[in-house]
Motif scaffolding. Structure first.
Motif, short mmCIF file in Angstrom:
data_model
loop_
_atom_site.label_atom_id
_atom_site.label_comp_id
_atom_site.label_asym_id
_atom_site.label_seq_id
_atom_site.Cartn_x
_atom_site.Cartn_y
_atom_site.Cartn_z
N ARG A 54 0.90 -1.13 0.03
CA ARG A 54 0.11 0.12 -0.02
C ARG A 54 0.79 1.15 0.00
O ARG A 54 0.45 2.28 -0.83
CB ARG A 54 -1.05 0.06 1.30
N LYS A 55 1.90 1.27 0.98
CA LYS A 55 2.86 2.32 1.08
C LYS A 55 3.34 2.67 -0.35
O LYS A 55 3.80 3.75 -0.76
CB LYS A 55 3.79 2.20 2.11
N ALA A 56 4.13 1.76 -0.95
CA ALA A 56 4.30 1.69 -2.59
C ALA A 56 3.72 2.25 -3.36
O ALA A 56 3.96 3.20 -4.26
CB ALA A 56 5.28 0.49 -2.74
N LEU A 57 2.25 1.90 -3.32
CA LEU A 57 1.37 2.48 -4.35
C LEU A 57 1.05 3.60 -4.18
O LEU A 57 0.69 4.40 -5.16
CB LEU A 57 -0.04 1.32 -4.12
N GLU A 58 0.98 4.27 -3.13
CA GLU A 58 0.84 5.63 -2.44
C GLU A 58 1.49 6.58 -3.39
O GLU A 58 1.17 7.73 -3.83
CB GLU A 58 0.70 5.97 -1.32
N LYS A 59 2.88 5.98 -3.83
CA LYS A 59 3.93 7.02 -4.22
C LYS A 59 3.81 6.99 -5.85
O LYS A 59 4.36 7.77 -6.44
CB LYS A 59 5.26 6.40 -4.15
N CYS A 60 2.67 6.10 -6.23
CA CYS A 60 2.25 5.98 -7.57
C CYS A 60 1.56 6.84 -8.14
O CYS A 60 0.61 7.35 -7.27
CB CYS A 60 2.17 4.67 -8.27
N SER A 61 1.05 7.22 -9.56
CA SER A 61 0.14 7.99 -9.84
C SER A 61 -1.23 7.22 -9.94
O SER A 61 -1.34 6.04 -9.53
CB SER A 61 0.30 8.45 -11.26
N GLU A 62 -2.39 7.83 -9.68
CA GLU A 62 -3.81 7.34 -9.37
C GLU A 62 -3.88 6.28 -10.66
O GLU A 62 -4.44 5.21 -10.47
CB GLU A 62 -4.79 8.34 -9.76
N SER A 63 -3.48 6.43 -11.80
CA SER A 63 -3.83 5.72 -13.14
C SER A 63 -3.01 4.29 -12.65
O SER A 63 -3.56 3.19 -13.12
CB SER A 63 -3.33 6.13 -14.25
N VAL A 64 -1.71 4.39 -12.29
CA VAL A 64 -0.80 3.22 -12.09
C VAL A 64 -1.61 2.67 -10.87
O VAL A 64 -1.42 1.38 -10.91
CB VAL A 64 0.78 3.68 -11.88
N GLN A 65 -1.83 3.16 -9.90
CA GLN A 65 -2.65 2.46 -8.63
C GLN A 65 -3.71 1.55 -9.23
O GLN A 65 -3.85 0.44 -8.75
CB GLN A 65 -3.06 3.41 -7.68
N LYS A 66 -4.59 2.21 -10.06
CA LYS A 66 -5.78 1.48 -10.41
C LYS A 66 -5.43 0.23 -11.39
O LYS A 66 -5.91 -0.94 -11.09
CB LYS A 66 -6.68 2.54 -11.33
N LYS A 67 -4.40 0.47 -12.16
CA LYS A 67 -3.82 -0.72 -12.92
C LYS A 67 -3.04 -1.76 -12.04
O LYS A 67 -3.42 -3.18 -12.24
CB LYS A 67 -2.75 -0.15 -13.95
N CYS A 68 -2.40 -1.24 -11.08
CA CYS A 68 -1.89 -2.25 -10.23
C CYS A 68 -2.86 -3.10 -9.37
O CYS A 68 -2.77 -4.47 -9.25
CB CYS A 68 -0.83 -1.74 -9.38
#
Length: 453
Positions: free
Chosen positions: A196-210
């Motif tokens: 979760r912490k690593a995803l928070e540093k990504c863009s919103e589109s990358v978070q949804k994709k991941c």
């Protein structure tokens, strides 16, 4: 389990599989890079560890590789940044380095890769607990059915609504609905706090994709295991009654079903079922202290009746056969590893007899004290010392017997060749005589024709 994990990697994380292989090869084939990285580890106060090799046909071997990468993550990033600057180091030109740069060359791709690493490390631990518990050499067949159920429930609860699993028997787990409508929301899906912490540093589109990829991976693994694991295997379920903790709650039909499946006689089935009923009420059995299931049943089998006969004679035969059923291939692979440690490059000329002797000695020492597992307590007797002193003498005697056998075979082969030569010579002489007679007959026939004319 390995194949199920691979199905998840196909949906999400396949890049990490290649990343692990590339990172290993980047340092494996360059002593200069290994030395540079070692110095970097010392400066960053990291453990002096190199990267592990991932085996492509053993997909769960990716777990330890990913764990090592996460431990060395600061060092990896620092080393890659130094390579990008190109100061005092030679930039690699290999395809492996180019693929590594795609994944961690920029901060954005670096965060996404880190999220994948944490996710794979998190999900691997579900399988690791299961596989580790079944890698012992003691009988585990009585635990297998319950444990595959526990593993499946742990996996399903990561992304499926709790209500769809609640109060379900293990045999019903293959019927759990895995569709999107039966899954929990993105915020509730269990992927680990580090992920979760690593995803928070990504863009919103990358978070949804991941998150979509992680959800698809969970579903792919679960769907595969639903159709492959033996959830509806009645024999495996019945074998759970051999667990000492479940004896009092078991049914007589369980041991009856096991005995029938093991193809014992009808008389033995009936006797074993009756003895099981007595066993479930035996207070002395419930008081047995044990650490291993085979040690527990050894104590049960040793009990005698008032007439000094075995109390559970029929049950002994059935349970021994049941506990012999393998729960996995760990013992086989362990045996292969032992053979590899015995037959090294310097000892590749060892005969089969010598290898069997070394294995026999190793196993005898290992199982001398199987209960406390203290092989160093092996009792040194006169017989053991005598056997050690006579080992070379027995070896020489075996070599002499082998030489005599080889000499005998050589003489027999020579005799057969001489006999074949003699027969061939006799056959050639006979053919020559036949040819000579034929020529004489032909000559006489020609003379007779000439005389007639």
């Amino acid at each position: 389990m390995h194949n199920g994990f691979s199905k998840g990697l196909e949906k999400y994380g396949h890049e990490i599989e290649q990343f692990s292989v590339d990172l290993f090869s980047l340092f494996k084939y360059s002593s200069a890079r290994r030395e540079d990285y070692k110095n970097l580890q010392l400066s960053l106060d990291l453990e002096l560890q190199m990267f592990q090799k991932h085996t492509s046909v053993r997909w769960l071997s990716l777990g330890p590789c990913v764990s090592r990468i996460l431990n060395q993550w600061p060092g990896i990033i620092e080393y890659i940044e130094r390579l990008q600057k190109g100061k005092d180091v030679q930039v690699p030109k290999s395809a492996a380095y180019k693929r590594i740069m795609v994944l961690i060359g920029s901060p954005s791709s670096r965060n996404e890769t880190l999220a994948q690493l944490h996710y794979i490390d998190n999900i691997f631990k579900i399988f690791q607990d299961f596989l580790t518990s079944f890698q012992s050499d003691e009988p585990q067949i009585h635990r297998l059915y319950d444990e595959i159920g526990n593993l499946m429930i742990r996996l399903l609860l990561r992304f499926v609504k709790k209500e769809s699993i609640q109060n379900k028997h293990v045999a019903e787990l293959p019927d759990v609905d895995l569709s999107r409508s039966n899954q929990i929301s993105d915020s509730e899906i269990s992927i680990g706090e580090d992920t979760r912490k690593a995803l928070e540093k990504c863009s919103e589109s990358v978070q949804k994709k991941c998150l979509l990829g992680m959800r698809s991976a969970f579903a792919a693994i679960s769907s595969y295991l639903q159709t492959r694991l033996p959830f509806k295997n009645k024999l495996l379920e019945s074998l759970g009654c051999l667990n000492p903790k479940k004896i009092s709650k078991s049914k007589p039909t369980d041991i009856e079903f096991i005995a029938k499946k093991l193809c014992v006689s009808d008389d033995l089935v009936l006797r074993a079922t009756d003895e099981w009923k007595v066993l479930t009420l035996d207070q002395s059995v419930q008081a047995i202290d044990f650490k291993r299931v085979d040690h527990f049943w050894r104590e049960v089998f040793s009990q005698v009746s008032t007439d000094s006969s075995r109390k559970y004679s029929a049950l002994t035969d059935v349970i021994k056969m049941a506990l012999l059923l393998p729960h996995g291939n760990a013992d086989v692979e362990r045996g292969l590893s032992i053979n590899n440690s015995i037959v090294t490059k310097e000892r590749n000329q060892l005969s089969e007899t010598t290898i069997n002797g070394l294995r026999g000695t190793k196993d005898a020492v290992k199982f001398y004290d199987p209960e406390k597992m203290r092989p160093e307590k092996l009792l040194i007797t006169k017989h053991v010392l005598s056997s050690a002193r006579n080992a070379h003498f027995d070896y020489q005697r075996r070599l002499d017997i082998q030489r005599e056998k080889e000499e005998k075979e050589r003489k027999e082969l020579l005799q057969r060749r001489e006999e074949d030569e003699r027969r061939k010579k006799a056959r050639d002489e006979l053919l020559y005589q036949k040819a000579t007679l034929s020529e004489k007959q032909l000559s006489l026939d020609e003379e007779a024709v000439s005389y007639t004319h």
